[in-house]
Design an enzyme around this catalytic site. Sequence first.
Site, mmCIF file in Angstrom:
data_model
loop_
_atom_site.group_PDB
_atom_site.id
_atom_site.type_symbol
_atom_site.label_atom_id
_atom_site.label_comp_id
_atom_site.label_asym_id
_atom_site.label_seq_id
_atom_site.Cartn_x
_atom_site.Cartn_y
_atom_site.Cartn_z
ATOM 1 N N ASN A 149 25.682 -0.378 -31.101
ATOM 2 C CA ASN A 149 26.736 0.379 -30.410
ATOM 3 C C ASN A 149 26.534 0.547 -28.910
ATOM 4 O OD1 ASN A 149 24.620 2.141 -31.010
ATOM 5 N ND2 ASN A 149 25.949 3.917 -31.155
ATOM 6 N N GLY A 225 18.999 3.259 -35.488
ATOM 7 C CA GLY A 225 19.964 2.685 -36.422
ATOM 8 C C GLY A 225 20.252 3.665 -37.542
ATOM 9 N N SER A 226 20.642 3.132 -38.684
ATOM 10 C CA SER A 226 21.108 3.977 -39.778
ATOM 11 C C SER A 226 19.937 4.618 -40.542
ATOM 12 C CB SER A 226 21.934 3.132 -40.746
ATOM 13 O OG SER A 226 21.132 2.091 -41.263
ATOM 14 N N GLU A 245 15.312 6.890 -34.519
ATOM 15 C CA GLU A 245 16.529 7.544 -33.986
ATOM 16 C C GLU A 245 17.643 7.155 -34.951
ATOM 17 O OE1 GLU A 245 16.689 9.431 -31.256
ATOM 18 O OE2 GLU A 245 14.658 9.100 -30.533
ATOM 19 N N LEU A 246 18.032 8.101 -35.804
ATOM 20 C CA LEU A 246 18.907 7.725 -36.929
ATOM 21 C C LEU A 246 20.316 8.306 -36.806
ATOM 22 C CD1 LEU A 246 16.195 8.111 -39.714
ATOM 23 C CD2 LEU A 246 16.729 6.113 -38.323
ATOM 24 N N CYS A 279 26.176 7.878 -32.005
ATOM 25 C CA CYS A 279 25.437 8.755 -32.915
ATOM 26 C C CYS A 279 25.711 10.229 -32.605
ATOM 27 C CB CYS A 279 23.949 8.456 -32.833
ATOM 28 S SG CYS A 279 23.369 8.416 -31.139
ATOM 29 N N GLU A 373 27.940 10.465 -42.372
ATOM 30 C CA GLU A 373 28.224 9.998 -41.010
ATOM 31 C C GLU A 373 29.449 9.099 -41.046
ATOM 32 O OE1 GLU A 373 25.482 7.120 -39.188
ATOM 33 O OE2 GLU A 373 25.760 8.216 -37.313
HETATM 34 P P1 NAP Z 1 21.722 -0.516 -38.794
HETATM 35 O O1 NAP Z 1 22.599 -1.257 -39.699
HETATM 36 O O2 NAP Z 1 20.733 0.422 -39.353
HETATM 37 O O3 NAP Z 1 20.990 -1.624 -37.897
HETATM 38 C C1 NAP Z 1 20.131 -1.276 -36.841
HETATM 39 C C2 NAP Z 1 19.150 -2.405 -36.603
HETATM 40 O O4 NAP Z 1 18.281 -2.517 -37.729
HETATM 41 C C3 NAP Z 1 19.803 -3.758 -36.420
HETATM 42 O O5 NAP Z 1 19.115 -4.484 -35.432
HETATM 43 C C4 NAP Z 1 19.613 -4.381 -37.785
HETATM 44 O O6 NAP Z 1 19.659 -5.790 -37.778
HETATM 45 C C5 NAP Z 1 18.238 -3.882 -38.133
HETATM 46 N N1 NAP Z 1 17.897 -3.971 -39.561
HETATM 47 C C6 NAP Z 1 18.711 -4.109 -40.633
HETATM 48 N N2 NAP Z 1 17.982 -4.131 -41.775
HETATM 49 C C7 NAP Z 1 16.673 -4.014 -41.423
HETATM 50 C C8 NAP Z 1 15.457 -3.960 -42.143
HETATM 51 N N3 NAP Z 1 15.405 -4.045 -43.468
HETATM 52 N N4 NAP Z 1 14.292 -3.828 -41.446
HETATM 53 C C9 NAP Z 1 14.313 -3.724 -40.108
HETATM 54 N N5 NAP Z 1 15.450 -3.778 -39.362
HETATM 55 C C10 NAP Z 1 16.622 -3.909 -40.020
HETATM 56 O O7 NAP Z 1 22.567 0.326 -37.723
HETATM 57 P P2 NAP Z 1 23.819 -0.120 -36.855
HETATM 58 O O8 NAP Z 1 24.991 -0.299 -37.733
HETATM 59 O O9 NAP Z 1 23.446 -1.240 -35.927
HETATM 60 O O10 NAP Z 1 23.994 1.185 -35.947
HETATM 61 C C11 NAP Z 1 24.658 2.315 -36.385
HETATM 62 C C12 NAP Z 1 23.687 3.392 -36.805
HETATM 63 O O11 NAP Z 1 22.767 3.650 -35.756
HETATM 64 C C13 NAP Z 1 24.385 4.712 -37.054
HETATM 65 O O12 NAP Z 1 23.848 5.317 -38.193
HETATM 66 C C14 NAP Z 1 24.060 5.526 -35.809
HETATM 67 O O13 NAP Z 1 24.121 6.924 -35.965
HETATM 68 C C15 NAP Z 1 22.698 5.050 -35.508
HETATM 69 N N6 NAP Z 1 22.364 5.319 -34.103
HETATM 70 C C16 NAP Z 1 21.506 6.342 -33.832
HETATM 71 C C17 NAP Z 1 21.206 6.659 -32.511
HETATM 72 C C18 NAP Z 1 20.259 7.777 -32.166
HETATM 73 O O14 NAP Z 1 19.849 7.872 -31.007
HETATM 74 N N7 NAP Z 1 19.882 8.639 -33.095
HETATM 75 C C19 NAP Z 1 21.800 5.918 -31.483
HETATM 76 C C20 NAP Z 1 22.679 4.882 -31.813
HETATM 77 C C21 NAP Z 1 22.946 4.586 -33.134
HETATM 78 P P3 NAP Z 1 21.034 -6.551 -38.185
HETATM 79 O O15 NAP Z 1 22.035 -6.158 -37.166
HETATM 80 O O16 NAP Z 1 20.633 -7.969 -38.141
HETATM 81 O O17 NAP Z 1 21.384 -6.074 -39.571
#
Ligand code: NAP
Length: 476
Positions: A149, A225-226, A245-246, A279, A373
């Site tokens: 994002n 990420g998530s 950071e989830l 997020c 979320e």
């Molecule tokens: P995501 O699906 O969790 O992916 C995040 C990253 O993790 C991507 O690079 C993804 O690669 C990678 N990934 C996927 N499966 C993995 C595994 N088994 N092991 C290690 N890495 C893996 O999240 P997203 O859809 O990109 O982002 C949205 C989420 O991020 C939301 O929940 C949001 O709240 C959270 N977020 C949190 C913050 C914060 O500061 N707290 C800031 C921004 C976003 P691929 O893309 O190749 O699957």
Amino acid sequence: MRMYVAGEWRSADREDEIRSPWSGEVVDTVPRASAADAERAVAAAVQGALAMRRLTAYDRQQILNRAADLLEDACEDVARTISLEEGKPLSEALGEARRTPDLIRLAASEGARMHGETLPLDAAAGAEGKLGFTLRVPCGVVVAIAPFNYPLLLVAHKLAPALAAGNAVVLKPASQTPLTALKLTELLLAAGLPTNALQTITGSGGELGPALCSDERVRKISFTGSVDVGRMIAGAAGVKKLSLELGANCPVIVLPDADLDEVAAATAAGGYVNAGQVCISVQRVIVDERAYGDFLEALRTRVEAIAIGDPLAEGTQLAALVSEGEAERVEGTIRGAVDAGARLLTGGSRDRGVVAPAVVADVPEETALWRDELFGPAVAVRPVSGVEEAIAVANDTRYGLGAGIFTRDVTSAMRFVREVDAGNLHVNWTPLWRADLMPYGGLKGSGIGKEGPRYAVEEMTELKTVVFHGVNGGGS
Ligand code: NAP
């Protein structure tokens, strides 16, 4: 573009297309790295960590400051890439690109302040004459995994402190948004970063993540990420330092003394920036019943004025979500709340990847729109009776990233900051606000650790304790 691993720009047997979420057109292709590439990346990072360790803090700072200057010159091009691959309006992408050079400079200066402290060992029995102090040192190899994002800002929040602190990094950007990360990699190398100090590996997180995260040569994982992926990473990590950071489900409390037009304007921004894919997006608005009707009307009017369109067109405020699948999920979540009795005041319809910005009132607490979320352009609203109930409702979530309150009453505001369990608390604004120097990170299910250069440098370094015993173990 190609990925950067072990000092070379490499392709792979398989490639992934990066498509614009708005038009569906192919923007570029990137390699889909294999397990062998991941192994190569970690092995090269081990060498990179040795090279980084030998650089002085002065040299690291110079490199990062040069990279910040180069990024400043390239801002418009990088912003266009962000908008094309992520789908956000160009004006938002420009905002993201323009704040990042300062973030990098800030991290550079924090890397030059890795202090230790002297230890008053003479205060311990039997430690007379000894000299003790701590040394702050880099972790070594850091694995940085980023979400889609904010493809530049959130990558820079990991890379810049990690490199400033003298680490080597294996960066895995999100599959949807690797191009911006690769451009940043080019700029860092042009600024003089040692060859193996950074590996930017593209491909599937599901395929590469487990090997990268469980590797014993990696000392630190910085993940944004998530929750689900965060949990998997925590399971795979073993004995390592971990920052997570989830996800979130951020509440805003509105008390009856607030200026409702101001609250509506702030919510109409805070709930819909980047199509709600932030997020710290406003998801739940908890409004004192005395202000409920007026607030809903003020918010509906503001949200209906949000301009939907091509992200590259001037004036566009909201475009497509990152994928049509995500848009379908968000549309379904809104529909689920309405089926359970909520009132849809505006928006919620879907046209391919675009979901019209929605305001949903009287949202039942047990619905996914209230509990989980959303990560989409909708705000859920409920009435409450007084500040005590508002705080209880705000806390009734497994998340704890950000929260806001609008009130002129200092006592209520103090109660809010003391009692609401979230990492970032905003009085008279929504949680969608961040200065990059702030400590930033969640409580509860929203994660572990803090970003923000000063805090990230701390998390990406370790302390050694040193004791000088003098000749024959005696005093001086
Ligand atoms: P995501 O699906 O969790 O992916 C995040 C990253 O993790 C991507 O690079 C993804 O690669 C990678 N990934 C996927 N499966 C993995 C595994 N088994 N092991 C290690 N890495 C893996 O999240 P997203 O859809 O990109 O982002 C949205 C989420 O991020 C939301 O929940 C949001 O709240 C959270 N977020 C949190 C913050 C914060 O500061 N707290 C800031 C921004 C976003 P691929 O893309 O190749 O699957």
